[in-house]
Design a protein around this motif. Structure first.
Motif, PDB file in Angstrom:
ATOM      1  N   ASP A   1       0.829  -1.207   0.000  1.00  0.00           N
ATOM      2  CA  ASP A   1       0.000   0.000   0.000  1.00  0.00           C
ATOM      3  C   ASP A   1       0.865   1.259   0.000  1.00  0.00           C
ATOM      4  OD1 ASP A   1      -2.269  -1.559   0.027  1.00  0.00           O
ATOM      5  OD2 ASP A   1      -2.588  -1.423   2.199  1.00  0.00           O
ATOM      6  N   TYR A   2       1.973   1.202   0.730  1.00  0.00           N
ATOM      7  CA  TYR A   2       2.879   2.360   0.770  1.00  0.00           C
ATOM      8  C   TYR A   2       3.420   2.659  -0.623  1.00  0.00           C
ATOM      9  CZ  TYR A   2       6.835   5.284   2.269  1.00  0.00           C
ATOM     10  OH  TYR A   2       7.730   6.315   2.431  1.00  0.00           O
ATOM     11  N   LEU A   3       3.879   1.622  -1.330  1.00  0.00           N
ATOM     12  CA  LEU A   3       4.441   1.821  -2.663  1.00  0.00           C
ATOM     13  C   LEU A   3       3.371   2.243  -3.658  1.00  0.00           C
ATOM     14  CD1 LEU A   3       6.893  -1.222  -2.841  1.00  0.00           C
ATOM     15  CD2 LEU A   3       7.442   1.175  -2.354  1.00  0.00           C
ATOM     16  N   LEU A   4       2.181   1.677  -3.561  1.00  0.00           N
ATOM     17  CA  LEU A   4       1.095   2.074  -4.460  1.00  0.00           C
ATOM     18  C   LEU A   4       0.696   3.529  -4.219  1.00  0.00           C
ATOM     19  CD1 LEU A   4      -1.159  -1.131  -4.396  1.00  0.00           C
ATOM     20  CD2 LEU A   4       0.274  -0.322  -6.286  1.00  0.00           C
ATOM     21  N   ASP A   5       0.757   3.932  -2.955  1.00  0.00           N
ATOM     22  CA  ASP A   5       0.453   5.336  -2.649  1.00  0.00           C
ATOM     23  C   ASP A   5       1.477   6.258  -3.305  1.00  0.00           C
ATOM     24  OD1 ASP A   5      -0.988   7.410  -0.998  1.00  0.00           O
ATOM     25  OD2 ASP A   5       1.062   7.616  -0.200  1.00  0.00           O
ATOM     26  N   ARG A   6       2.755   5.859  -3.297  1.00  0.00           N
ATOM     27  CA  ARG A   6       3.770   6.685  -3.968  1.00  0.00           C
ATOM     28  C   ARG A   6       3.537   6.716  -5.466  1.00  0.00           C
ATOM     29  NH1 ARG A   6       3.879   7.763   0.391  1.00  0.00           N
ATOM     30  NH2 ARG A   6       5.617   8.142   1.832  1.00  0.00           N
ATOM     31  N   LEU A   7       3.137   5.606  -6.040  1.00  0.00           N
ATOM     32  CA  LEU A   7       2.845   5.598  -7.479  1.00  0.00           C
ATOM     33  C   LEU A   7       1.660   6.506  -7.798  1.00  0.00           C
ATOM     34  CD1 LEU A   7       3.255   1.794  -8.331  1.00  0.00           C
ATOM     35  CD2 LEU A   7       4.782   3.653  -9.015  1.00  0.00           C
ATOM     36  N   GLU A   8       0.639   6.462  -6.929  1.00  0.00           N
ATOM     37  CA  GLU A   8      -0.532   7.299  -7.175  1.00  0.00           C
ATOM     38  C   GLU A   8      -0.195   8.783  -7.049  1.00  0.00           C
ATOM     39  OE1 GLU A   8      -5.186   7.696  -5.629  1.00  0.00           O
ATOM     40  OE2 GLU A   8      -3.828   6.176  -4.797  1.00  0.00           O
ATOM     41  N   ARG A   9       0.618   9.124  -6.063  1.00  0.00           N
ATOM     42  CA  ARG A   9       1.026  10.518  -5.930  1.00  0.00           C
ATOM     43  C   ARG A   9       1.847  10.959  -7.135  1.00  0.00           C
ATOM     44  NH1 ARG A   9       3.118  11.367   0.314  1.00  0.00           N
ATOM     45  NH2 ARG A   9       1.196  10.707   1.382  1.00  0.00           N
ATOM     46  N   ALA A  10       2.755  10.082  -7.572  1.00  0.00           N
ATOM     47  CA  ALA A  10       3.578  10.423  -8.740  1.00  0.00           C
ATOM     48  C   ALA A  10       2.707  10.591  -9.983  1.00  0.00           C
ATOM     49  CB  ALA A  10       4.620   9.336  -8.963  1.00  0.00           C
ATOM     50  N   GLN A  11       1.669   9.748 -10.098  1.00  0.00           N
ATOM     51  CA  GLN A  11       0.776   9.862 -11.250  1.00  0.00           C
ATOM     52  C   GLN A  11       0.032  11.202 -11.226  1.00  0.00           C
ATOM     53  OE1 GLN A  11      -1.980   6.634 -11.683  1.00  0.00           O
ATOM     54  NE2 GLN A  11      -3.280   7.754 -13.130  1.00  0.00           N
ATOM     55  N   ILE A  12      -0.438  11.605 -10.030  1.00  0.00           N
ATOM     56  CA  ILE A  12      -1.144  12.885  -9.922  1.00  0.00           C
ATOM     57  C   ILE A  12      -0.222  14.041 -10.294  1.00  0.00           C
ATOM     58  CG2 ILE A  12      -2.243  14.475  -8.288  1.00  0.00           C
ATOM     59  CD1 ILE A  12      -3.259  11.999  -6.795  1.00  0.00           C
ATOM     60  N   ALA A  13       1.031  13.974  -9.814  1.00  0.00           N
ATOM     61  CA  ALA A  13       1.992  15.037 -10.145  1.00  0.00           C
ATOM     62  C   ALA A  13       2.257  15.086 -11.641  1.00  0.00           C
ATOM     63  CB  ALA A  13       3.284  14.813  -9.374  1.00  0.00           C
ATOM     64  N   SER A  14       2.408  13.918 -12.273  1.00  0.00           N
ATOM     65  CA  SER A  14       2.687  13.890 -13.710  1.00  0.00           C
ATOM     66  C   SER A  14       1.485  14.376 -14.515  1.00  0.00           C
ATOM     67  CB  SER A  14       3.087  12.477 -14.128  1.00  0.00           C
ATOM     68  OG  SER A  14       2.010  11.576 -13.895  1.00  0.00           O
ATOM     69  N   LEU A  15       0.278  14.033 -14.075  1.00  0.00           N
ATOM     70  CA  LEU A  15      -0.912  14.491 -14.793  1.00  0.00           C
ATOM     71  C   LEU A  15      -1.058  16.010 -14.690  1.00  0.00           C
ATOM     72  CD1 LEU A  15      -3.518  11.712 -13.890  1.00  0.00           C
ATOM     73  CD2 LEU A  15      -2.337  12.076 -16.066  1.00  0.00           C
ATOM     74  N   ALA A  16      -0.702  16.571 -13.536  1.00  0.00           N
ATOM     75  CA  ALA A  16      -0.750  18.022 -13.392  1.00  0.00           C
ATOM     76  C   ALA A  16       0.220  18.691 -14.354  1.00  0.00           C
ATOM     77  CB  ALA A  16      -0.423  18.398 -11.952  1.00  0.00           C
ATOM     78  N   LEU A  17       1.390  18.084 -14.516  1.00  0.00           N
ATOM     79  CA  LEU A  17       2.379  18.634 -15.433  1.00  0.00           C
ATOM     80  C   LEU A  17       1.905  18.520 -16.879  1.00  0.00           C
ATOM     81  CD1 LEU A  17       5.169  19.822 -15.976  1.00  0.00           C
ATOM     82  CD2 LEU A  17       6.090  17.495 -15.945  1.00  0.00           C
ATOM     83  N   LEU A  18       1.301  17.385 -17.227  1.00  0.00           N
ATOM     84  CA  LEU A  18       0.823  17.186 -18.592  1.00  0.00           C
ATOM     85  C   LEU A  18      -0.305  18.152 -18.916  1.00  0.00           C
ATOM     86  CD1 LEU A  18       0.868  13.283 -18.812  1.00  0.00           C
ATOM     87  CD2 LEU A  18       2.416  14.882 -19.992  1.00  0.00           C
ATOM     88  N   ALA A  19      -1.119  18.458 -17.924  1.00  0.00           N
ATOM     89  CA  ALA A  19      -2.237  19.366 -18.174  1.00  0.00           C
ATOM     90  C   ALA A  19      -1.734  20.798 -18.382  1.00  0.00           C
ATOM     91  CB  ALA A  19      -3.209  19.331 -17.008  1.00  0.00           C
ATOM     92  N   ASP A  20      -0.659  21.193 -17.686  1.00  0.00           N
ATOM     93  CA  ASP A  20      -0.135  22.550 -17.764  1.00  0.00           C
ATOM     94  C   ASP A  20       0.822  22.725 -18.936  1.00  0.00           C
ATOM     95  OD1 ASP A  20      -0.613  24.823 -16.536  1.00  0.00           O
ATOM     96  OD2 ASP A  20       0.805  24.599 -14.878  1.00  0.00           O
ATOM     97  N   GLY A  21       1.638  21.712 -19.127  1.00  0.00           N
ATOM     98  CA  GLY A  21       2.592  21.725 -20.238  1.00  0.00           C
ATOM     99  C   GLY A  21       3.893  22.390 -19.889  1.00  0.00           C
ATOM    100  N   ILE A  22       3.867  23.365 -18.974  1.00  0.00           N
ATOM    101  CA  ILE A  22       5.082  24.104 -18.615  1.00  0.00           C
ATOM    102  C   ILE A  22       5.225  24.065 -17.099  1.00  0.00           C
ATOM    103  CG2 ILE A  22       6.241  26.358 -18.639  1.00  0.00           C
ATOM    104  CD1 ILE A  22       4.586  27.051 -21.108  1.00  0.00           C
ATOM    105  N   VAL A  23       6.412  23.765 -16.614  1.00  0.00           N
ATOM    106  CA  VAL A  23       6.664  23.723 -15.187  1.00  0.00           C
ATOM    107  C   VAL A  23       8.081  24.215 -14.933  1.00  0.00           C
ATOM    108  CG1 VAL A  23       7.450  21.309 -15.225  1.00  0.00           C
ATOM    109  CG2 VAL A  23       6.583  22.310 -13.115  1.00  0.00           C
ATOM    110  N   ASN A  24       8.245  25.056 -13.957  1.00  0.00           N
ATOM    111  CA  ASN A  24       9.591  25.523 -13.632  1.00  0.00           C
ATOM    112  C   ASN A  24      10.274  24.541 -12.695  1.00  0.00           C
ATOM    113  OD1 ASN A  24       8.700  26.067 -10.970  1.00  0.00           O
ATOM    114  ND2 ASN A  24       7.913  28.072 -11.649  1.00  0.00           N
ATOM    115  N   GLU A  25      11.529  24.779 -12.431  1.00  0.00           N
ATOM    116  CA  GLU A  25      12.324  23.838 -11.641  1.00  0.00           C
ATOM    117  C   GLU A  25      11.835  23.756 -10.200  1.00  0.00           C
ATOM    118  OE1 GLU A  25      17.004  23.152 -10.344  1.00  0.00           O
ATOM    119  OE2 GLU A  25      16.465  24.654 -11.856  1.00  0.00           O
ATOM    120  N   GLY A  26      11.408  24.893  -9.647  1.00  0.00           N
ATOM    121  CA  GLY A  26      10.921  24.885  -8.274  1.00  0.00           C
ATOM    122  C   GLY A  26       9.650  24.069  -8.119  1.00  0.00           C
TER     123      GLY A  26
END
Length: 466
Positions: free
Chosen positions: A35-60
């Motif tokens: 469950d811990y590892l799946l939670d990290r995958l889900e968080r990473a997926q949410i972060a990546s989807l946010a980036l894909l929706a915006d298209g541009i992200v700064n380093e910070g």
């Protein structure tokens, strides 16, 4: 406490509950890791989807998204393309890769135990399936130490909870078993001790009160045993009192009969024909009464003296006994026959063998005399490698069923009216003193056969049988 039934039950309960908790702990910790590892995958997926929706992200922002997800890199495969969505520097090379796409349970348990036992820092790659079909594959790299710390914290909480559950369960079972089993058992033991102090007191007999079937069965069995024992003790006490009274009466009666026997002997020398004819019968009756008193007194002794063993000619001992019985029988129609070979020698106590043969021959003679018909009593002897065998057989009517059932019981095994049933009992005790065995071979309308087995090595006593 630990030597008691309830204390040992408490220890076993705690041990078994802890064992069950440990068996549950291993799959639980494996499930927590997954469950811990799946939670990290889900968080990473949410972060990546946010980036894909915006298209541009700064380093910070990228750093913030990765820290929120708890990973270093996020790779997302959508369609046929594998794309690095978020990335940051990895401090050390990747040491392990874990695929969470439908892994077997054994693999999850093995990986969880490996993680708990591995203390050095590691970077691991985790592969899984994106949620809600957001892609074909998602892959992250992450530090394994936070996972191990979370697993240890979770495991500690599980163990503490297990210990509390074990203690509570054991306590409840302890008090339940103490109330339902230990206390009733202690009550039974207390009843037994109370009864043992005065077993003749019927008020101390246990009354079954247990509601548990097995305990109630034990109480009923104990009640039956105590009831029988109390009755036996009362009967024994009455028999002891009766025996004391009979012994006193027999002692005085024997003295009176001895005096009467002297006068009867004087009557035999009378010139009156009627007195001469009656005197032998009077003498015989008085002799039998004297023998009866002597038999009662002999049985009333605490124990027979141990036999003084020596070698004796059995033919002579039997002949002396038969001669005494012929004199006691007077004009009896019973013929007494000595078939023991003249050279037959046995090791025995001569006086006690005379009493043994005398009791058996007397019983046989009196049994035939009761019928009023002529008959024979024959004494024979044989030997084997281990025993001398003395056989007394008669042509009498045989023993009635009641006499057979109580053959060696005092005051119960008599076969004729007026008998006291001590002859066989005394004979049996004397034979056992020689280490031998007195047994009934047969008894029917053709006659009765008794056998006395005297061992040549009289070290092992035997029981009389019928």
């Amino acid at each position: 406490m630990f030597n008691s039934l309830s204390g040992r039950f408490l220890i076993l309960t705690i041990a078994f509950v802890m064992l069950a908790e440990i068996m549950i702990f291993v799959p639980s910790i494996a499930r927590f890791r997954e469950d811990y590892l799946l939670d990290r995958l889900e968080r990473a997926q949410i972060a990546s989807l946010a980036l894909l929706a915006d298209g541009i992200v700064n380093e910070g922002l990228e750093t913030e998204l990765l820290e929120n997800a708890g990973v270093y890199n996020v790779v997302l495969r959508r369609d046929a393309m594998r794309q690095l969505i978020l990335s940051s520097p990895i401090p050390t090379p990747i040491s392990n890769t874990f695929d969470l796409r439908d892994p077997p349970a054994s693999q999850l348990i093995r990986d969880a135990l490996d993680r708990l036992l591995t203390k050095k820092p590691e970077i691991v790659r985790v592969i899984g399936s994106p949620t809600r079909d957001a892609g074909l594959l998602i892959e992250v790299t992450m530090d394994a130490m936070p996972l191990r710390e979370a697993m240890l914290d979770y495991g500690l909480r599980i163990l503490v909870l297990s210990a509390l559950i074990s203690a509570l369960t054991a306590s409840l079972l302890f008090f339940a078993v103490r109330r339902m089993m230990v206390t009733p058992i202690r009550n039974v033991v207390a009843h037994m001790k109370n009864y043992a102090e005065a077993p003749e007191d019927a008020r101390r007999i246990i009354s079954p009160t247990a509601t548990v079937r097995e305990l109630r069965d034990a109480e009923v069995a104990l009640q039956t045993m105590q009831t029988d024992l109390t009755s036996a003790l009362r009967q024994k006490e009455r028999l002891a009192q009766l025996g004391g009274a009979v012994a006193k009466v027999s002692h005085d009666l024997r003295n009176i009969l001895t005096t009467a026997q002297l006068f009867a002997d004087m009557l035999e020398r009378s010139d009156d024909p009627r007195v001469k004819r009656s005197a032998p019968k009077l003498v015989g009756s008085i002799s039998r009464a004297v023998n009866l008193c002597e038999g009662t007194l002999a049985f009333g002794k605490a124990e027979e003296p141990p036999p003084k063993l020596d070698r004796h000619p059995l033919h002579t001992l039997v002949e002396d006994t038969l001669e005494s019985e012929r004199m006691a029988g007077g004009e009896s129609l019973v013929t007494l026959i000595n078939d023991v070979p003249p050279g037959f020698v046995i090791r025995c106590d001569a006086e006690q063998v005379l009493r043994i043969v005398g009791n058996l021959v007397r019983n046989a003679r009196q049994a035939i005399e009761v019928t009023g018909a002529a008959g024979q009593v024959r004494v024979k002897a044989t030997e084997s490698e281990t025993d001398w065998n003395l056989i007394i057989c008669d042509t009498g009517p045989g023993l009635p069923p009641k006499a057979r059932e109580n053959l060696f019981k005092p005051f119960q095994g008599s076969f004729r009216k007026g008998g006291i049933g001590l002859g066989l009992v005394i004979a049996s005790e004397l034979v056992r003193g020689h280490g031998g065995n007195l047994r009934l071979v047969s008894s029917d309308e053709s006659g009765t056969v008794f056998a006395v087995d005297l061992p040549k090595d009289a070290a092992t006593p035997r029981n009389s049988t019928s």
